[in-house]
Design a protein around this motif. Structure first.
Motif, PDB file in Angstrom:
ATOM      1  N   VAL A   1       0.851  -1.194   0.000  1.00  0.00           N
ATOM      2  CA  VAL A   1       0.000   0.000   0.000  1.00  0.00           C
ATOM      3  C   VAL A   1       0.885   1.241   0.000  1.00  0.00           C
ATOM      4  CG1 VAL A   1      -1.791   1.289   1.204  1.00  0.00           C
ATOM      5  CG2 VAL A   1      -1.798  -1.213   1.299  1.00  0.00           C
ATOM      6  N   VAL A   2       0.615   2.136  -0.940  1.00  0.00           N
ATOM      7  CA  VAL A   2       1.251   3.454  -0.945  1.00  0.00           C
ATOM      8  C   VAL A   2       0.298   4.418  -0.249  1.00  0.00           C
ATOM      9  CG1 VAL A   2       2.084   5.376  -2.360  1.00  0.00           C
ATOM     10  CG2 VAL A   2       2.539   3.001  -3.064  1.00  0.00           C
ATOM     11  N   SER A   3       0.748   4.955   0.869  1.00  0.00           N
ATOM     12  CA  SER A   3      -0.098   5.863   1.640  1.00  0.00           C
ATOM     13  C   SER A   3       0.702   7.110   2.011  1.00  0.00           C
ATOM     14  CB  SER A   3      -0.624   5.165   2.902  1.00  0.00           C
ATOM     15  OG  SER A   3      -1.534   6.001   3.586  1.00  0.00           O
ATOM     16  N   THR A   4       1.211   7.771   0.998  1.00  0.00           N
ATOM     17  CA  THR A   4       2.006   8.987   1.201  1.00  0.00           C
ATOM     18  C   THR A   4       1.127  10.227   1.341  1.00  0.00           C
ATOM     19  OG1 THR A   4       2.277   8.848  -1.205  1.00  0.00           O
ATOM     20  CG2 THR A   4       4.170   8.247   0.136  1.00  0.00           C
ATOM     21  N   GLN A   5       0.036  10.245   0.614  1.00  0.00           N
ATOM     22  CA  GLN A   5      -0.953  11.318   0.677  1.00  0.00           C
ATOM     23  C   GLN A   5      -0.309  12.718   0.574  1.00  0.00           C
ATOM     24  OE1 GLN A   5      -3.083   9.228   4.163  1.00  0.00           O
ATOM     25  NE2 GLN A   5      -4.742  10.298   3.108  1.00  0.00           N
ATOM     26  N   GLY A   6       0.416  12.891  -0.534  1.00  0.00           N
ATOM     27  CA  GLY A   6       0.995  14.203  -0.822  1.00  0.00           C
ATOM     28  C   GLY A   6       2.449  14.355  -0.450  1.00  0.00           C
ATOM     29  N   LYS A   7       2.995  13.418   0.327  1.00  0.00           N
ATOM     30  CA  LYS A   7       4.400  13.507   0.741  1.00  0.00           C
ATOM     31  C   LYS A   7       5.212  12.422   0.043  1.00  0.00           C
ATOM     32  CE  LYS A   7       3.512  15.406   5.368  1.00  0.00           C
ATOM     33  NZ  LYS A   7       3.734  15.197   6.822  1.00  0.00           N
ATOM     34  N   GLY A   8       5.649  12.723  -1.165  1.00  0.00           N
ATOM     35  CA  GLY A   8       6.466  11.766  -1.908  1.00  0.00           C
ATOM     36  C   GLY A   8       5.666  10.745  -2.679  1.00  0.00           C
ATOM     37  N   ASP A   9       4.501  11.147  -3.181  1.00  0.00           N
ATOM     38  CA  ASP A   9       3.645  10.212  -3.913  1.00  0.00           C
ATOM     39  C   ASP A   9       4.376   9.528  -5.062  1.00  0.00           C
ATOM     40  OD1 ASP A   9       1.552  10.961  -2.271  1.00  0.00           O
ATOM     41  OD2 ASP A   9       0.716  12.386  -3.698  1.00  0.00           O
ATOM     42  N   GLU A  10       5.011  10.335  -5.888  1.00  0.00           N
ATOM     43  CA  GLU A  10       5.639   9.793  -7.089  1.00  0.00           C
ATOM     44  C   GLU A  10       6.801   8.868  -6.743  1.00  0.00           C
ATOM     45  OE1 GLU A  10       7.964  11.386 -11.081  1.00  0.00           O
ATOM     46  OE2 GLU A  10       6.518  12.719 -10.085  1.00  0.00           O
ATOM     47  N   ALA A  11       7.649   9.292  -5.812  1.00  0.00           N
ATOM     48  CA  ALA A  11       8.797   8.466  -5.432  1.00  0.00           C
ATOM     49  C   ALA A  11       8.349   7.140  -4.832  1.00  0.00           C
ATOM     50  CB  ALA A  11       9.673   9.222  -4.433  1.00  0.00           C
ATOM     51  N   ALA A  12       7.319   7.174  -4.000  1.00  0.00           N
ATOM     52  CA  ALA A  12       6.831   5.951  -3.378  1.00  0.00           C
ATOM     53  C   ALA A  12       6.198   5.031  -4.411  1.00  0.00           C
ATOM     54  CB  ALA A  12       5.832   6.291  -2.278  1.00  0.00           C
ATOM     55  N   LEU A  13       5.447   5.611  -5.350  1.00  0.00           N
ATOM     56  CA  LEU A  13       4.797   4.793  -6.367  1.00  0.00           C
ATOM     57  C   LEU A  13       5.833   4.143  -7.281  1.00  0.00           C
ATOM     58  CD1 LEU A  13       2.141   3.777  -7.480  1.00  0.00           C
ATOM     59  CD2 LEU A  13       1.992   5.849  -8.891  1.00  0.00           C
ATOM     60  N   ARG A  14       6.890   4.858  -7.609  1.00  0.00           N
ATOM     61  CA  ARG A  14       7.965   4.278  -8.413  1.00  0.00           C
ATOM     62  C   ARG A  14       8.556   3.065  -7.707  1.00  0.00           C
ATOM     63  NH1 ARG A  14      10.300   7.491 -12.434  1.00  0.00           N
ATOM     64  NH2 ARG A  14       9.445   9.625 -12.566  1.00  0.00           N
ATOM     65  N   ALA A  15       8.809   3.219  -6.406  1.00  0.00           N
ATOM     66  CA  ALA A  15       9.376   2.116  -5.629  1.00  0.00           C
ATOM     67  C   ALA A  15       8.398   0.941  -5.571  1.00  0.00           C
ATOM     68  CB  ALA A  15       9.728   2.591  -4.220  1.00  0.00           C
ATOM     69  N   ALA A  16       7.117   1.251  -5.401  1.00  0.00           N
ATOM     70  CA  ALA A  16       6.096   0.204  -5.288  1.00  0.00           C
ATOM     71  C   ALA A  16       5.995  -0.614  -6.564  1.00  0.00           C
ATOM     72  CB  ALA A  16       4.751   0.828  -4.941  1.00  0.00           C
ATOM     73  N   LEU A  17       6.111   0.040  -7.709  1.00  0.00           N
ATOM     74  CA  LEU A  17       5.966  -0.646  -8.985  1.00  0.00           C
ATOM     75  C   LEU A  17       7.111  -1.625  -9.260  1.00  0.00           C
ATOM     76  CD1 LEU A  17       4.671   2.318 -11.166  1.00  0.00           C
ATOM     77  CD2 LEU A  17       3.358   0.316 -10.429  1.00  0.00           C
ATOM     78  N   SER A  18       8.209  -1.469  -8.541  1.00  0.00           N
ATOM     79  CA  SER A  18       9.347  -2.370  -8.735  1.00  0.00           C
ATOM     80  C   SER A  18       9.243  -3.618  -7.866  1.00  0.00           C
ATOM     81  CB  SER A  18      10.657  -1.636  -8.395  1.00  0.00           C
ATOM     82  OG  SER A  18      10.738  -1.358  -7.002  1.00  0.00           O
ATOM     83  N   ILE A  19       8.193  -3.690  -7.053  1.00  0.00           N
ATOM     84  CA  ILE A  19       8.045  -4.797  -6.109  1.00  0.00           C
ATOM     85  C   ILE A  19       6.907  -5.709  -6.560  1.00  0.00           C
ATOM     86  CG2 ILE A  19       7.486  -5.395  -3.723  1.00  0.00           C
ATOM     87  CD1 ILE A  19       8.673  -2.641  -2.933  1.00  0.00           C
TER      88      ILE A  19
END
Length: 285
Positions: A185-203
């Motif tokens: 789950v990506v739950s950044t809610q405005g704090k690093g959304d893109e960076a977290a989603l990039r990391a999530a997609l690699s997993i």
């Protein structure tokens, strides 16, 4: 029968390390058998009996086959190893399942009967949470009692107190992961959304959820697709994450997400209707 301390110690160590194994327990014997009721053995996924003893070759083959099946489907089973004439009296054939019992033929001279309970002990499913939002914190608190191994990845300085996750990672760079069922789950809610989603997609995970609006996810999807991210991979991200239960508070949103993940986790264990229920509840996505 007293269980050898080496068996108990190994069970404890394997559970702590989140390693898969089978615990085989002799629950009944009739006539002459090598092992007696209460005997236990620890069996690894490769079929190695690493501790304990449940008898010789008469029981080993059927037990190891049942252990392999149990690790594959996660379900316990009872194996009844009996001489051929007793199986005939019961009207069952070797390898037949009846009322939750798997029957096997004892070909040893002892012609005894052994009933062995096969219990798979599987690693806890992993929940990876990326972000420091209130929903992320609520997910950590609510997931651990449900039996998830929780990894929280976020800039740790953003938390007022240290979250009680099993693993804490400072930032979104997640290293090697253990081989187990994985939900993210990506739950950044405005704090690093893109960076977290990039990391999530690699997993690789069974579930990718994004806590945010469809509009925000659509914008991120468009940007990442333009950079070459696979469209099918982006489409696997559920946004907004969670079942549509009208959740408002962080705790309620976390509950809706864990309900959706748990439905995926238990899919197939309660029949085909569970799939229809999950699909209906997720139809807002």
């Amino acid at each position: 029968m007293t269980v050898h301390p080496d068996v108990l110690e190994l069970i404890s160590r394997l559970k702590a390390a989140d390693e898969a194994f089978v615990l085989a327990t002799v629950v009944r014997t009739v006539s002459v058998t090598a092992a007696k009721a209460g005997a236990k053995a620890v069996i690894r996924p490769d079929g190695t009996i690493v501790a304990g003893w449940i008898g010789g070759g008469c029981a080993r083959g059927a037990t190891l086959r049942a252990a392999h099946e149990a690790l594959a489907d996660g379900k316990s089973r009872l194996v009844s190893i009996q001489p051929e004439d007793l199986l005939a009296e019961l009207g069952v054939k070797p390898d037949e399942d009846r009322e939750g019992i798997k029957f096997a033929k004892n070909m040893c001279p002892s012609q005894g009967t052994m009933d062995i309970f096969i219990e798979p002990i599987l690693p806890r499913p992993a929940l990876l949470i990326l972000g420091s939002s209130p929903v992320a914190e609520a997910l950590v608190e609510e997931a651990r009692p449900l039996g998830y191994h929780v990894t929280l990845a976020a800039p740790l300085a953003e938390f007022p107190t240290t979250p009680e996750a099993d693993v804490l990672i400072d930032g979104f760079e997640i290293g090697p992961l253990t081989a187990t069922r994985r939900f993210l789950v990506v739950s950044t809610q405005g704090k690093g959304d893109e960076a977290a989603l990039r990391a999530a997609l690699s997993i690789d995970a069974e579930y990718h959820g994004f806590v945010g609006s469809r509009r925000k996810m659509a914008a991120l999807r468009q940007k990442l697709a333009a950079e070459g991210f696979d469209a099918a991979m982006l489409d696997r991200v559920k946004a907004p994450a969670g079942l549509d239960i009208g959740a408002i508070t962080p705790e309620e949103i976390a509950m809706s997400i864990l309900a959706e993940i748990t439905a995926r986790r238990r899919l197939g264990q309660r029949g085909e209707s569970s799939l229809k229920n999950v699909a209906a509840a997720s139809s807002h996505a």
